[in-house]
Scaffold this motif. Structure first.
Motif, PDB file in Angstrom:
ATOM      1  N   GLU A 231      28.175  39.754  31.909  1.00 17.55           N
ATOM      2  CA  GLU A 231      27.270  40.146  32.980  1.00 17.55           C
ATOM      3  C   GLU A 231      28.112  40.370  34.240  1.00 17.55           C
ATOM      4  OE1 GLU A 231      23.939  41.269  34.924  1.00 17.55           O
ATOM      5  OE2 GLU A 231      24.111  40.840  32.769  1.00 17.55           O
ATOM      6  N   ARG A 232      27.912  41.514  34.911  1.00 24.18           N
ATOM      7  CA  ARG A 232      28.792  41.886  36.023  1.00 24.18           C
ATOM      8  C   ARG A 232      28.894  40.793  37.099  1.00 24.18           C
ATOM      9  NH1 ARG A 232      30.485  46.800  38.055  1.00 24.18           N
ATOM     10  NH2 ARG A 232      28.993  47.963  36.777  1.00 24.18           N
ATOM     11  N   ALA A 233      27.748  40.338  37.608  1.00 25.15           N
ATOM     12  CA  ALA A 233      27.769  39.358  38.699  1.00 25.15           C
ATOM     13  C   ALA A 233      28.468  38.071  38.278  1.00 25.15           C
ATOM     14  CB  ALA A 233      26.341  39.064  39.159  1.00 25.15           C
ATOM     15  N   VAL A 234      28.309  37.692  37.020  1.00 24.94           N
ATOM     16  CA  VAL A 234      28.882  36.434  36.529  1.00 24.94           C
ATOM     17  C   VAL A 234      30.398  36.531  36.417  1.00 24.94           C
ATOM     18  CG1 VAL A 234      28.932  34.825  34.585  1.00 24.94           C
ATOM     19  CG2 VAL A 234      26.763  35.825  35.317  1.00 24.94           C
ATOM     20  N   ILE A 235      30.899  37.627  35.856  1.00 28.24           N
ATOM     21  CA  ILE A 235      32.349  37.757  35.711  1.00 28.24           C
ATOM     22  C   ILE A 235      33.012  37.954  37.072  1.00 28.24           C
ATOM     23  CG2 ILE A 235      32.297  40.245  35.261  1.00 28.24           C
ATOM     24  CD1 ILE A 235      34.701  37.652  33.712  1.00 28.24           C
ATOM     25  N   LEU A 236      32.334  38.636  38.002  1.00 28.64           N
ATOM     26  CA  LEU A 236      32.884  38.778  39.349  1.00 28.64           C
ATOM     27  C   LEU A 236      33.007  37.418  40.037  1.00 28.64           C
ATOM     28  CD1 LEU A 236      31.062  41.994  40.671  1.00 28.64           C
ATOM     29  CD2 LEU A 236      33.492  41.750  40.103  1.00 28.64           C
ATOM     30  N   GLU A 237      32.015  36.569  39.862  1.00 34.98           N
ATOM     31  CA  GLU A 237      32.072  35.224  40.436  1.00 34.98           C
ATOM     32  C   GLU A 237      33.210  34.421  39.817  1.00 34.98           C
ATOM     33  OE1 GLU A 237      29.064  31.539  41.536  1.00 34.98           O
ATOM     34  OE2 GLU A 237      28.502  32.959  39.974  1.00 34.98           O
ATOM     35  N   HIS A 238      33.379  34.562  38.503  1.00 34.82           N
ATOM     36  CA  HIS A 238      34.482  33.862  37.819  1.00 34.82           C
ATOM     37  C   HIS A 238      35.833  34.321  38.388  1.00 34.82           C
ATOM     38  CE1 HIS A 238      37.077  32.446  34.533  1.00 34.82           C
ATOM     39  NE2 HIS A 238      37.640  33.638  34.601  1.00 34.82           N
ATOM     40  N   LEU A 239      35.994  35.632  38.546  1.00 30.43           N
ATOM     41  CA  LEU A 239      37.272  36.157  39.033  1.00 30.43           C
ATOM     42  C   LEU A 239      37.563  35.689  40.456  1.00 30.43           C
ATOM     43  CD1 LEU A 239      37.069  39.822  37.673  1.00 30.43           C
ATOM     44  CD2 LEU A 239      38.409  37.920  36.749  1.00 30.43           C
ATOM     45  N   GLU A 240      36.514  35.515  41.250  1.00 31.29           N
ATOM     46  CA  GLU A 240      36.693  35.089  42.638  1.00 31.29           C
ATOM     47  C   GLU A 240      36.949  33.595  42.758  1.00 31.29           C
ATOM     48  OE1 GLU A 240      33.896  34.520  46.542  1.00 31.29           O
ATOM     49  OE2 GLU A 240      33.675  36.420  45.458  1.00 31.29           O
ATOM     50  N   LYS A 241      36.183  32.800  42.003  1.00 27.82           N
ATOM     51  CA  LYS A 241      36.217  31.345  42.202  1.00 27.82           C
ATOM     52  C   LYS A 241      37.119  30.589  41.229  1.00 27.82           C
ATOM     53  CE  LYS A 241      31.605  31.099  44.259  1.00 27.82           C
ATOM     54  NZ  LYS A 241      30.259  30.501  44.192  1.00 27.82           N
ATOM     55  N   VAL A 242      37.313  31.158  40.021  1.00 26.12           N
ATOM     56  CA  VAL A 242      38.096  30.446  39.010  1.00 26.12           C
ATOM     57  C   VAL A 242      39.508  31.019  38.883  1.00 26.12           C
ATOM     58  CG1 VAL A 242      38.209  29.706  36.593  1.00 26.12           C
ATOM     59  CG2 VAL A 242      35.984  29.901  37.741  1.00 26.12           C
ATOM     60  N   GLY A 243      39.590  32.327  38.716  1.00 27.33           N
ATOM     61  CA  GLY A 243      40.907  32.939  38.592  1.00 27.33           C
ATOM     62  C   GLY A 243      40.824  34.346  38.064  1.00 27.33           C
TER      63      GLY A 243
END
Length: 282
Positions: A231-243
């Motif tokens: 899901e776009r919003a979910v993977i974008l959040e992962h890339l921003e907050k996790v790595g």
């Protein structure tokens, strides 16, 4: 600056001040006062769409659906790409039970919102309202289909029983064979109608239509270079907050590498069109 330009500039400054006042009233839930402030701003500068959508939000809070529709339509005349105006108009139309057009407006708002900011609260809010409308639309149609199927099934069973009675009265023997044939026909009829009802029977959504992180049905799926869809919003959040890496393959990943997965998006839509119960929010 000429006198006309100076007057316009002064009006614009005053209108912005009134908008800020309206926003303050809105935050304090003084919706009547907010409407008055936005109305004054509109009188000064009627071609600014946000004044109309802000006033429309006040109408929404007061359940004034007619004025909500009017202000939303005016805002769209000024800015046909206004996410908020499409969203508010959709809500107003749904309240008027104009479901098809209401859903259309919410879908337009969702498309525009995703393009502007796929992770915004507005996108999630629009999706929830759209899913609710789609579910209610399905529920209404499903109830009607179920009633029609049951009525048809009952009529078929009556016809089979009449046929069995007639054959039994005319038979000079072979009663056991007639009984068996009748039961087989009833069983076949039951299987046919159970099959017809399957699309309206809630089950599990297939895994390939669900995000691997949230396990929810895809809304805006994107695919990574490694072939994993999220899901776009979910993977974008992962890339921003996790790595900056793919959470499944752990390969390096950046937002620019995400590509819309149009095949999965179309598959999800086709599934939802046939299984409207899947729109139900937990």
């Amino acid at each position: 600056m000429g006198p006309d330009a100076a007057a316009l500039a002064a009006a614009g400054i005053q209108a912005e001040r009134l908008k800020r006042d309206g926003n303050d009233y809105y935050q304090r839930k003084r919706f009547g006062a907010a409407i008055d402030a936005y109305t004054e701003a509109i009188t000064l500068c009627p071609d600014v769409p946000i004044y109309w959508t802000n006033r429309a939000l006040c109408h929404l809070k007061r359940n004034d659906w007619s004025r909500l529709e009017e202000d939303s339509r005016k805002a769209l005349q000024l800015d046909h790409k206004s996410v908020k105006a499409h969203y508010l108009l959709g809500l107003a139309l749904l309240k008027k039970q104009e479901y098809a057009e209401g859903v259309k407006q919410l879908e337009r708002a969702l498309d525009l919102g995703r393009g502007a900011n796929p992770r915004s609260y507005m996108v999630e809010t629009i999706w929830q309202e759209l899913a609710k409308a789609k579910y209610l639309e399905w529920e209404h149609a499903s109830t009607e289909r179920s009633w029609n199927l049951q009525s048809l099934k009952d009529a078929c069973e009556v016809a089979l029983k009449e046929k069995f009675s007639k054959e039994s009265s005319e038979s000079e023997g072979f009663v056991d064979e007639l009984d068996r044939s009748h039961l087989e026909r009833l069983e076949l009829l039951g299987r046919i109608f159970r099959k017809a009802a399957e699309a309206d029977t809630p089950t599990e959504v297939p895994d390939y239509l669900c995000c691997k992180i949230t396990l929810d049905t895809f809304r805006d799926p994107v695919i990574t270079p490694s072939g994993v869809t999220y899901e776009r919003a979910v993977i974008l959040e992962h890339l921003e907050k996790v790595g900056k890496f793919d959470p499944v393959t752990h390969e390096p990943l950046s937002p620019s590498q995400l590509i819309p997965n149009l095949a999965i998006k179309a598959a999800v839509q086709a599934y939802l069109d046939e299984h409207g119960w899947a729109y139900k929010m937990d």
